[in-house]
Design an enzyme around this catalytic site. Structure first.
Site, PDB file in Angstrom:
ATOM      1  N   GLY A   1     -42.408  11.157 -20.368  1.00 38.45           N
ATOM      2  CA  GLY A   1     -43.522  10.509 -19.687  1.00 38.45           C
ATOM      3  C   GLY A   1     -43.065   9.787 -18.435  1.00 38.45           C
ATOM      4  CB  CYS A   2     -44.621   7.059 -16.492  1.00 37.00           C
ATOM      5  SG  CYS A   2     -44.317   6.055 -15.026  1.00 37.00           S
ATOM      6  CG  PHE A   3     -39.546   8.541 -13.477  1.00 38.76           C
ATOM      7  CD1 PHE A   3     -40.356   7.662 -12.785  1.00 38.76           C
ATOM      8  CD2 PHE A   3     -39.153   9.711 -12.828  1.00 38.76           C
ATOM      9  CE1 PHE A   3     -40.759   7.909 -11.495  1.00 38.76           C
ATOM     10  CE2 PHE A   3     -39.558   9.975 -11.521  1.00 38.76           C
ATOM     11  CZ  PHE A   3     -40.360   9.077 -10.853  1.00 38.76           C
TER      12      PHE A   3
END
Length: 228
Positions: free
Chosen positions: A55-57
């Site tokens: 997911g969003c890093f």
């Protein structure tokens, strides 16, 4: 509160969460940001490297940075063909890349088995091409292995996770050979700590980080936990 009002409120909050990530992305691009590609650190003697997509890093980088034995975690892109992409290209969902984090760690302090467990705890590995309000193949769950031993470790960790009942659905994480990692732009590195008041960070990322800290309490760097 009447049931229909509660449902409407929940739907409104969910919609706001979906829009928040887009707003955060837009703000990150519109401000005076360093869009140069971040340099990749060289592994130090005795260090190993691992790569995960979850997911969003912004959030995943922070979670791995909290672990004892991890020297650095770099946000970037992996899993697609071609060379170095931009954030906008990956965000379109057309490059095949997923937002990823490359972890530089001391295996004498934190073995790969622990990283595999931490990776699964860092996100919801049971949702296909989605993490919370973020949807698309760029947010898929992927573990990139470099050796047969790492592959076996990941498969064992997934089996244990499924058996634990942490989620009702089975893990959908892809376990694939590592090919290449491309670092993201400079302004994405350390984004979680640099933007504590960002609404997306507060509403989406922080709850995930706090849950991660509870699950991995005995694996965290004391100095970082104390400063949160």
């Amino acid at each position: 509160m009447k049931p229909y009002v509660a449902v409407a409120l929940l739907l409104a909050l969910f919609s706001a969460g979906c829009a928040t990530k887009k707003a955060a992305d837009k703000e990150a691009r519109s401000e005076a940001k360093n869009t140069a590609i971040a340099p990749l650190p060289e592994p130090k003697p005795g260090e190993a490297v691992a790569t995960f997509a979850a997911g969003c890093f912004w959030c995943i980088e922070e979670e791995f940075e909290l672990l004892k034995g991890v020297r650095d975690a770099v946000s970037g892109y992996a899993g697609g063909p071609g060379g170095q992409p931009t954030y906008e290209e990956v965000g379109s969902g057309n490059t095949g890349h997923a937002e990823s984090v490359q972890v530089y760690y001391d295996p004498k302090v934190i073995p790969y088995d622990t990283l595999a467990k931490a990776f699964l705890m860092a996100h919801d590995p049971t949702t296909l091409n989605r993490q919370g309000p973020d949807r698309g193949t760029q947010y898929r769950s992927v573990a990139f292995y470099r050796t047969p031993a790492e592959k076996a470790s990941l498969e064992a960790a997934i089996a244990r996770f499924n058996a634990s009942g942490e989620y009702k659905d089975p893990v959908v994480t892809q376990v694939v050979p590592f090919k290449a990692f491309y670092p993201a732009e400079v302004y994405h590195q350390g984004y979680y700590r640099a933007h504590p008041d960002d609404f997306y960070i507060m509403s989406v990322s922080t709850p995930k980080v706090e849950k991660f800290k509870k699950h991995l309490a005995d694996k965290l760097k004391p100095e970082l936990v104390d400063n949160q």
